[in-house]
Design a protein around this motif. Structure first.
Motif, PDB file in Angstrom:
ATOM      1  N   GLY A 135      42.055  53.768  29.084  1.00 54.04           N
ATOM      2  CA  GLY A 135      43.236  53.601  29.923  1.00 54.04           C
ATOM      3  C   GLY A 135      42.893  53.113  31.315  1.00 54.04           C
ATOM      4  N   VAL A 136      41.796  53.617  31.886  1.00 54.93           N
ATOM      5  CA  VAL A 136      41.370  53.178  33.222  1.00 54.93           C
ATOM      6  C   VAL A 136      40.934  51.713  33.186  1.00 54.93           C
ATOM      7  N   LEU A 137      40.192  51.320  32.149  1.00 53.85           N
ATOM      8  CA  LEU A 137      39.773  49.917  32.021  1.00 53.85           C
ATOM      9  C   LEU A 137      40.982  48.985  32.011  1.00 53.85           C
ATOM     10  N   LEU A 138      42.005  49.355  31.250  1.00 55.60           N
ATOM     11  CA  LEU A 138      43.209  48.528  31.176  1.00 55.60           C
ATOM     12  C   LEU A 138      43.954  48.519  32.506  1.00 55.60           C
ATOM     13  N   ALA A 139      44.068  49.682  33.146  1.00 53.59           N
ATOM     14  CA  ALA A 139      44.825  49.779  34.399  1.00 53.59           C
ATOM     15  C   ALA A 139      44.182  48.951  35.512  1.00 53.59           C
ATOM     16  N   VAL A 140      42.891  49.085  35.702  1.00 54.97           N
ATOM     17  CA  VAL A 140      42.212  48.343  36.764  1.00 54.97           C
ATOM     18  C   VAL A 140      42.257  46.844  36.470  1.00 54.97           C
ATOM     19  N   GLY A 141      42.143  46.483  35.199  1.00 57.26           N
ATOM     20  CA  GLY A 141      42.246  45.072  34.843  1.00 57.26           C
ATOM     21  C   GLY A 141      43.612  44.498  35.167  1.00 57.26           C
ATOM     22  N   LEU A 142      44.681  45.278  34.946  1.00 50.61           N
ATOM     23  CA  LEU A 142      46.031  44.801  35.272  1.00 50.61           C
ATOM     24  C   LEU A 142      46.189  44.545  36.772  1.00 50.61           C
ATOM     25  N   VAL A 143      45.607  45.433  37.580  1.00 56.39           N
ATOM     26  CA  VAL A 143      45.772  45.315  39.037  1.00 56.39           C
ATOM     27  C   VAL A 143      44.926  44.180  39.613  1.00 56.39           C
ATOM     28  N   LEU A 144      43.698  44.023  39.139  1.00 53.46           N
ATOM     29  CA  LEU A 144      42.768  43.041  39.724  1.00 53.46           C
ATOM     30  C   LEU A 144      42.822  41.673  39.042  1.00 53.46           C
ATOM     31  N   TRP A 145      43.715  41.520  38.068  1.00 53.41           N
ATOM     32  CA  TRP A 145      43.776  40.238  37.362  1.00 53.41           C
ATOM     33  C   TRP A 145      44.111  39.080  38.304  1.00 53.41           C
ATOM     34  N   ARG A 146      45.052  39.313  39.218  1.00 52.92           N
ATOM     35  CA  ARG A 146      45.447  38.239  40.141  1.00 52.92           C
ATOM     36  C   ARG A 146      44.302  37.873  41.079  1.00 52.92           C
ATOM     37  N   ASP A 147      43.539  38.887  41.542  1.00 49.43           N
ATOM     38  CA  ASP A 147      42.434  38.612  42.470  1.00 49.43           C
ATOM     39  C   ASP A 147      41.341  37.781  41.822  1.00 49.43           C
ATOM     40  N   LEU A 148      41.267  37.823  40.515  1.00 49.34           N
ATOM     41  CA  LEU A 148      40.238  37.053  39.824  1.00 49.34           C
ATOM     42  C   LEU A 148      40.376  35.566  40.118  1.00 49.34           C
ATOM     43  N   TRP A 149      41.613  35.094  40.280  1.00 50.79           N
ATOM     44  CA  TRP A 149      41.853  33.669  40.526  1.00 50.79           C
ATOM     45  C   TRP A 149      41.864  33.334  42.012  1.00 50.79           C
ATOM     46  N   LEU A 150      42.021  34.347  42.875  1.00 52.04           N
ATOM     47  CA  LEU A 150      42.120  34.097  44.317  1.00 52.04           C
ATOM     48  C   LEU A 150      40.794  34.313  45.042  1.00 52.04           C
ATOM     49  N   ARG A 151      39.959  35.246  44.566  1.00 52.50           N
ATOM     50  CA  ARG A 151      38.762  35.621  45.316  1.00 52.50           C
ATOM     51  C   ARG A 151      37.470  35.294  44.592  1.00 52.50           C
ATOM     52  N   GLY A 152      37.558  34.852  43.370  1.00 46.75           N
ATOM     53  CA  GLY A 152      36.340  34.530  42.648  1.00 46.75           C
ATOM     54  C   GLY A 152      35.890  35.661  41.738  1.00 46.75           C
ATOM     55  N   ILE A 153      34.971  35.336  40.847  1.00 44.34           N
ATOM     56  CA  ILE A 153      34.567  36.277  39.812  1.00 44.34           C
ATOM     57  C   ILE A 153      33.676  37.392  40.370  1.00 44.34           C
ATOM     58  N   ALA A 154      32.688  37.047  41.186  1.00 47.03           N
ATOM     59  CA  ALA A 154      31.679  38.030  41.601  1.00 47.03           C
ATOM     60  C   ALA A 154      32.272  39.252  42.301  1.00 47.03           C
ATOM     61  N   PRO A 155      33.026  39.087  43.418  1.00 44.19           N
ATOM     62  CA  PRO A 155      33.548  40.286  44.082  1.00 44.19           C
ATOM     63  C   PRO A 155      34.527  41.075  43.200  1.00 44.19           C
ATOM     64  N   VAL A 156      35.334  40.389  42.390  1.00 52.00           N
ATOM     65  CA  VAL A 156      36.318  41.095  41.556  1.00 52.00           C
ATOM     66  C   VAL A 156      35.616  41.911  40.475  1.00 52.00           C
ATOM     67  N   VAL A 157      34.547  41.378  39.907  1.00 51.84           N
ATOM     68  CA  VAL A 157      33.806  42.131  38.898  1.00 51.84           C
ATOM     69  C   VAL A 157      33.198  43.387  39.506  1.00 51.84           C
ATOM     70  N   VAL A 158      32.645  43.252  40.708  1.00 52.82           N
ATOM     71  CA  VAL A 158      32.074  44.429  41.373  1.00 52.82           C
ATOM     72  C   VAL A 158      33.161  45.452  41.671  1.00 52.82           C
ATOM     73  N   HIS A 159      34.304  44.991  42.214  1.00 53.84           N
ATOM     74  CA  HIS A 159      35.424  45.899  42.485  1.00 53.84           C
ATOM     75  C   HIS A 159      35.897  46.571  41.189  1.00 53.84           C
ATOM     76  N   TYR A 160      35.937  45.800  40.121  1.00 53.74           N
ATOM     77  CA  TYR A 160      36.413  46.327  38.837  1.00 53.74           C
ATOM     78  C   TYR A 160      35.496  47.459  38.351  1.00 53.74           C
ATOM     79  N   LEU A 161      34.181  47.228  38.380  1.00 51.02           N
ATOM     80  CA  LEU A 161      33.245  48.230  37.909  1.00 51.02           C
ATOM     81  C   LEU A 161      33.263  49.469  38.799  1.00 51.02           C
ATOM     82  N   THR A 162      33.364  49.236  40.115  1.00 46.42           N
ATOM     83  CA  THR A 162      33.400  50.372  41.046  1.00 46.42           C
ATOM     84  C   THR A 162      34.655  51.210  40.821  1.00 46.42           C
TER      85      THR A 162
END
Length: 522
Positions: A135-162
């Motif tokens: 459930g947490v994996l899905l929730a964080v993915g829903l919130v950070l999905w938009r940032d993936l296209w605006l900020r790039g892959i590297a910082p969003v992946v780190v934010h996602y894992l954190t």
């Protein structure tokens, strides 16, 4: 010679007369079959299950909200700590933002993610780390999905894992703490709720049955009532209690008020069908240790972990607590809006009845509702006054041949206006008032007379498991043209077992064409 005592005059009460009345009332209670008594109690059992489920969801939401707030506060303290100023750039890059994406959006997404992952379901799923993390994996993915296209892959992946690591640890810890608190507080009388009453069905001496019993007793918060043996004259050892065999199942359920039945071992098709009918009538949930392949089209098996043991929950899609609430809300809205819309038509029909023949506009008749309870069903009067007293004289004209389906074409008791009302089923419209009072539903089995219960066989009582309806499968399948009572019972039980909101809508859409065809309407 002792003079004979004359009988009391009608309307007079004597001591013996009062005793006879009480004796008749008690006798009538003895004649109520256990199946009907279970149907009457089913609503309370269903309500207890619904209250437990609601309490579980509310406690979990409170625990999840607390864990989320604490995790966000810890993250904020981490980011604003003066000791981390030399690493400020690194921490800003590695830690998720605390704006709306890390606030209400993340909180709402967490609820959605946990719900989709099944972390609010019954059984042990609510404390499963796998479901919580999913459930947490899905929730964080829903919130950070938009940032993936605006900020790039590297910082969003780190934010996602954190975020996943932090929220996952917080939620798992909160739910573990909640489970620990419940296990201790529930033993304190101030905090305890009615314990779940569990009935075991199987061979009490079989190794598998003993393992199930020991595992369930390990938790200490269940009321283990005893065994129903699948064999007659079975024996139990130790302090176990034998309540009867499968032939006594209806009486055992009635006398012990079980909430949950746990099936240990395998049953034959006939025994399983008997068990399913009993638990469905009583509103009791059924958990099976073994898997069943031949269950019929109405039974839905679903895997569930209960008290750290794998079970198959065997349920029938009949009226359950949440479904009853939905159905009741739809009934109230439909009946209220319907009466408001057709009020001019009701007034015109009332005037026509008054002008056509002497007598009241409405006709109230005792009928049997859910669980065998009687109520007064409302109809527009379509016959002359005193028509009920003439029923016995016209019994030979009954086309069905069954007194429970009393129908006479061109009934001489019907008035001119009454014939029109019957032909178009307009005489049934006042039953919307019965719907508002909770005695009937818009869609359901058709109510019969109380006198018919004396002729019922065991499987006939299944049709009393739901509120009677103004329309139903019987009505849209031919009404009076169906003259076999067994077919009527089959259609009514099929409706109860198959119930869904879509089935009600389908029947309502089929009702208007059935009325316009006027098949079997007289």
């Amino acid at each position: 010679m002792t003079p004979s005592v004359p009988p009391p005059a009608p309307g007079k009460f004597t001591a013996s007369g009062r005793f006879a009345a009480v004796n008749a009332a008690v006798k009538s209670l003895w004649l109520v079959p256990p199946r009907v008594m279970l149907q009457r109690r089913a609503s309370r059992t269903l309500l207890m299950h619904a209250l437990r489920a609601s309490a579980r969801v509310l406690f979990l939401l409170a625990a999840d909200a607390t864990a989320f707030v604490l995790a966000r506060a810890a993250l904020n303290a981490f980011k604003t700590s003066h000791r981390l100023e030399p690493l400020d750039a690194a921490t800003r890059w590695a830690v998720p933002p605390l704006g709306s994406a890390g606030g209400w959006q993340m909180g709402a997404a967490l609820v959605v993610g946990l719900l989709v992952a099944g972390a609010y379901h019954s059984g042990d799923d609510w404390r499963s780390p796998r479901k919580i993390v999913s459930g947490v994996l899905l929730a964080v993915g829903l919130v950070l999905w938009r940032d993936l296209w605006l900020r790039g892959i590297a910082p969003v992946v780190v934010h996602y894992l954190t975020a996943v690591a932090g929220l996952g640890i917080a939620l798992v810890g909160a739910r573990r703490l909640l489970a620990w608190l419940i296990a201790r507080l529930i033993r304190i009388p101030l905090f305890s709720s009615p314990a779940e009453r569990v009935l075991l069905v199987g061979d009490p001496e079989a190794p598998e049955s003993r393992r199930v019993l020991e595992r369930l007793e390990h938790f200490g918060v269940l009321d283990m009532m005893g065994w129903v043996s699948i064999q007659k004259n079975a024996q139990v050892s130790g302090g176990d209690k034998l309540l009867g065999s499968l032939d006594d199942l209806w009486s055992v359920l009635q006398n012990n008020s079980a909430d949950t039945v746990v099936l240990c071992g395998m049953l034959g098709d006939a025994q399983l069908r008997q068990l399913l009918e009993a638990v469905d009538s009583a509103g009791v949930r059924l958990l099976a240790v073994s898997r069943y392949d031949r269950l019929g089209g109405w039974v839905r098996p679903s895997p569930i972990s209960y008290r750290a043991m794998p079970f198959m929950e065997l349920t029938l899609p009949s009226l359950r607590a949440q479904q009853l609430w939905v159905k009741r809300i739809v009934d109230l809205m439909g009946a209220g809006l319907g009466l408001l819309i057709i009020s001019p038509l009701l007034a015109l029909i009332a005037m026509a009845i008054k002008l056509d023949s002497r007598g009241p506009v409405f006709f109230a008749q005792e009928r049997v509702g859910r669980g065998g309870r009687t109520f007064r069903m409302m109809k527009f009067r379509t016959m002359r006054v005193g028509a009920d007293a003439e029923k016995a004289k016209l019994a030979h004209l009954n086309t069905s041949g069954d007194a429970r389906l009393f129908k006479i074409p061109n009934d001489p008791r019907v008035t001119r206006v009454g014939a029109v009302l019957r032909k178009w089923s307009l005489d049934e419209l006042p039953q919307l008032f019965n719907v508002l009072r909770g005695e009937m539903s818009i869609v359901g089995p058709r109510p019969f007379f109380e006198s018919d219960l004396a002729t019922y066989r065991d499987h006939h009582f299944g049709r009393l498991g739901a509120r009677p309806g103004i329309t139903g499968l019987w009505q849209v399948s031919g009404r009076s043209s169906i003259t076999d009572f067994e077919e009527v019972v089959r259609l009514d039980c099929e409706y109860i077992h198959r119930w869904s909101l879509w089935l009600d809508i389908e029947i309502l859409f089929r009702t208007l064409p059935a009325v316009l065809r006027r098949t079997g309407a007289y």
